[in-house]
Write a protein that holds these residues in place. Structure first.
Motif, PDB file in Angstrom:
ATOM      1  N   CYS A  27       0.809  -1.225   0.000  1.00  0.00           N
ATOM      2  CA  CYS A  27       0.000   0.000   0.000  1.00  0.00           C
ATOM      3  C   CYS A  27       0.841   1.272   0.000  1.00  0.00           C
ATOM      4  O   CYS A  27       0.339   2.342  -0.314  1.00  0.00           O
ATOM      5  N   ARG A  28       2.094   1.169   0.412  1.00  0.00           N
ATOM      6  CA  ARG A  28       3.024   2.308   0.476  1.00  0.00           C
ATOM      7  C   ARG A  28       2.508   3.448   1.361  1.00  0.00           C
ATOM      8  O   ARG A  28       2.761   4.611   1.099  1.00  0.00           O
ATOM      9  N   GLN A  29       1.777   3.100   2.426  1.00  0.00           N
ATOM     10  CA  GLN A  29       1.203   4.136   3.278  1.00  0.00           C
ATOM     11  C   GLN A  29       1.704   4.119   4.723  1.00  0.00           C
ATOM     12  O   GLN A  29       1.434   5.057   5.461  1.00  0.00           O
ATOM     13  N   ALA A  30       2.391   3.056   5.126  1.00  0.00           N
ATOM     14  CA  ALA A  30       2.833   2.985   6.518  1.00  0.00           C
ATOM     15  C   ALA A  30       4.078   2.125   6.633  1.00  0.00           C
ATOM     16  O   ALA A  30       4.365   1.308   5.766  1.00  0.00           O
ATOM     17  N   GLU A  31       4.817   2.321   7.739  1.00  0.00           N
ATOM     18  CA  GLU A  31       5.971   1.479   8.029  1.00  0.00           C
ATOM     19  C   GLU A  31       5.491   0.156   8.604  1.00  0.00           C
ATOM     20  O   GLU A  31       4.548   0.116   9.396  1.00  0.00           O
ATOM     21  N   LEU A  32       6.171  -0.903   8.212  1.00  0.00           N
ATOM     22  CA  LEU A  32       5.842  -2.221   8.747  1.00  0.00           C
ATOM     23  C   LEU A  32       6.245  -2.293  10.211  1.00  0.00           C
ATOM     24  O   LEU A  32       7.241  -1.713  10.624  1.00  0.00           O
ATOM     25  N   GLU A  33       5.443  -3.025  10.988  1.00  0.00           N
ATOM     26  CA  GLU A  33       5.685  -3.192  12.423  1.00  0.00           C
ATOM     27  C   GLU A  33       5.805  -4.670  12.733  1.00  0.00           C
ATOM     28  O   GLU A  33       5.256  -5.507  12.015  1.00  0.00           O
ATOM     29  N   HIS A  34       6.488  -4.986  13.849  1.00  0.00           N
ATOM     30  CA  HIS A  34       6.572  -6.388  14.287  1.00  0.00           C
ATOM     31  C   HIS A  34       5.159  -6.901  14.511  1.00  0.00           C
ATOM     32  O   HIS A  34       4.334  -6.233  15.133  1.00  0.00           O
ATOM     33  N   LEU A  35       4.886  -8.096  14.029  1.00  0.00           N
ATOM     34  CA  LEU A  35       3.570  -8.685  14.241  1.00  0.00           C
ATOM     35  C   LEU A  35       3.400  -9.083  15.701  1.00  0.00           C
ATOM     36  O   LEU A  35       2.334  -8.932  16.269  1.00  0.00           O
ATOM     37  N   HIS A  36       4.461  -9.570  16.314  1.00  0.00           N
ATOM     38  CA  HIS A  36       4.417 -10.012  17.707  1.00  0.00           C
ATOM     39  C   HIS A  36       5.212  -9.031  18.554  1.00  0.00           C
ATOM     40  O   HIS A  36       6.343  -9.300  18.939  1.00  0.00           O
ATOM     41  N   ALA A  39       6.279 -10.362  22.150  1.00  0.00           N
ATOM     42  CA  ALA A  39       7.164 -11.541  22.176  1.00  0.00           C
ATOM     43  C   ALA A  39       8.327 -11.367  21.219  1.00  0.00           C
ATOM     44  O   ALA A  39       8.677 -12.272  20.505  1.00  0.00           O
ATOM     45  N   LYS A  40       8.966 -10.234  21.242  1.00  0.00           N
ATOM     46  CA  LYS A  40      10.040  -9.915  20.292  1.00  0.00           C
ATOM     47  C   LYS A  40      11.187 -10.921  20.367  1.00  0.00           C
ATOM     48  O   LYS A  40      12.321 -10.570  20.601  1.00  0.00           O
ATOM     49  N   LYS A  41      10.876 -12.165  20.127  1.00  0.00           N
ATOM     50  CA  LYS A  41      11.909 -13.187  20.161  1.00  0.00           C
ATOM     51  C   LYS A  41      12.652 -13.234  18.838  1.00  0.00           C
ATOM     52  O   LYS A  41      13.838 -13.423  18.804  1.00  0.00           O
ATOM     53  N   ARG A  42      11.916 -13.090  17.755  1.00  0.00           N
ATOM     54  CA  ARG A  42      12.526 -13.142  16.428  1.00  0.00           C
ATOM     55  C   ARG A  42      11.860 -12.097  15.542  1.00  0.00           C
ATOM     56  O   ARG A  42      10.664 -11.859  15.642  1.00  0.00           O
ATOM     57  N   ASN A  43      12.643 -11.498  14.672  1.00  0.00           N
ATOM     58  CA  ASN A  43      12.113 -10.507  13.737  1.00  0.00           C
ATOM     59  C   ASN A  43      11.769 -11.191  12.425  1.00  0.00           C
ATOM     60  O   ASN A  43      12.394 -10.963  11.415  1.00  0.00           O
ATOM     61  N   VAL A  44      10.769 -12.049  12.434  1.00  0.00           N
ATOM     62  CA  VAL A  44      10.441 -12.770  11.212  1.00  0.00           C
ATOM     63  C   VAL A  44       9.051 -12.436  10.679  1.00  0.00           C
ATOM     64  O   VAL A  44       8.783 -12.692   9.520  1.00  0.00           O
ATOM     65  N   ASP A  45       8.184 -11.912  11.506  1.00  0.00           N
ATOM     66  CA  ASP A  45       6.823 -11.596  11.067  1.00  0.00           C
ATOM     67  C   ASP A  45       6.558 -10.104  11.234  1.00  0.00           C
ATOM     68  O   ASP A  45       6.815  -9.535  12.291  1.00  0.00           O
ATOM     69  N   TRP A  46       6.029  -9.508  10.172  1.00  0.00           N
ATOM     70  CA  TRP A  46       5.765  -8.077  10.149  1.00  0.00           C
ATOM     71  C   TRP A  46       4.351  -7.837   9.654  1.00  0.00           C
ATOM     72  O   TRP A  46       3.781  -8.662   8.937  1.00  0.00           O
ATOM     73  N   LYS A  47       3.788  -6.686  10.014  1.00  0.00           N
ATOM     74  CA  LYS A  47       2.432  -6.341   9.593  1.00  0.00           C
ATOM     75  C   LYS A  47       2.359  -4.856   9.265  1.00  0.00           C
ATOM     76  O   LYS A  47       2.967  -4.038   9.938  1.00  0.00           O
ATOM     77  N   CYS A  48       1.578  -4.541   8.229  1.00  0.00           N
ATOM     78  CA  CYS A  48       1.335  -3.146   7.883  1.00  0.00           C
ATOM     79  C   CYS A  48       0.121  -2.660   8.662  1.00  0.00           C
ATOM     80  O   CYS A  48      -0.959  -3.238   8.549  1.00  0.00           O
ATOM     81  N   PRO A  49       0.269  -1.593   9.449  1.00  0.00           N
ATOM     82  CA  PRO A  49      -0.870  -1.091  10.220  1.00  0.00           C
ATOM     83  C   PRO A  49      -1.931  -0.425   9.335  1.00  0.00           C
ATOM     84  O   PRO A  49      -3.074  -0.283   9.753  1.00  0.00           O
ATOM     85  N   ALA A  50      -1.575  -0.042   8.119  1.00  0.00           N
ATOM     86  CA  ALA A  50      -2.533   0.631   7.233  1.00  0.00           C
ATOM     87  C   ALA A  50      -3.417  -0.358   6.473  1.00  0.00           C
ATOM     88  O   ALA A  50      -4.635  -0.249   6.499  1.00  0.00           O
ATOM     89  N   CYS A  51      -2.804  -1.331   5.801  1.00  0.00           N
ATOM     90  CA  CYS A  51      -3.601  -2.250   4.965  1.00  0.00           C
ATOM     91  C   CYS A  51      -3.783  -3.619   5.601  1.00  0.00           C
ATOM     92  O   CYS A  51      -4.594  -4.421   5.129  1.00  0.00           O
ATOM     93  N   GLY A  52      -3.034  -3.920   6.656  1.00  0.00           N
ATOM     94  CA  GLY A  52      -3.178  -5.192   7.353  1.00  0.00           C
ATOM     95  C   GLY A  52      -2.417  -6.357   6.738  1.00  0.00           C
ATOM     96  O   GLY A  52      -2.511  -7.477   7.230  1.00  0.00           O
ATOM     97  N   GLU A  53      -1.648  -6.108   5.686  1.00  0.00           N
ATOM     98  CA  GLU A  53      -0.876  -7.182   5.052  1.00  0.00           C
ATOM     99  C   GLU A  53       0.157  -7.726   6.033  1.00  0.00           C
ATOM    100  O   GLU A  53       0.820  -6.968   6.735  1.00  0.00           O
ATOM    101  N   ILE A  54       0.282  -9.047   6.084  1.00  0.00           N
ATOM    102  CA  ILE A  54       1.248  -9.696   6.959  1.00  0.00           C
ATOM    103  C   ILE A  54       2.385 -10.242   6.115  1.00  0.00           C
ATOM    104  O   ILE A  54       2.161 -10.882   5.088  1.00  0.00           O
TER     105      ILE A  54
END
Length: 67
Positions: A27-36, A39-54
């Protein structure tokens, strides 16, 4: 793939794993954030707060085309 080429997809993965601020390629509208966030154990899952893409980077890596 979330980008238009293998090179761009690899660049995206490297940015995420390095913890660099990364704009959602969908969507090019927001920075990706850690999904978890808690539980910041691993930086492997990210989510866009604007469009919800994981973005599950382990899956992205396994789905990269060979060339």
């Amino acid at each position: 793939m979330y980008t238009n080429s293998r090179e761009n997809e690899v660049r995206l993965l490297k940015r995420l794993w390095a913890g660099l601020p990364t704009i959602c390629p969908k969507c090019r509208q927001a920075e990706l954030e850690h999904l978890h966030k808690k539980a910041k154990k691993r930086n492997v899952d990210w989510k866009c707060p604007a469009c919800g893409e994981i973005y599950r980077t382990i899956n992205m890596l396994s789905e990269l085309p060979d060339s």
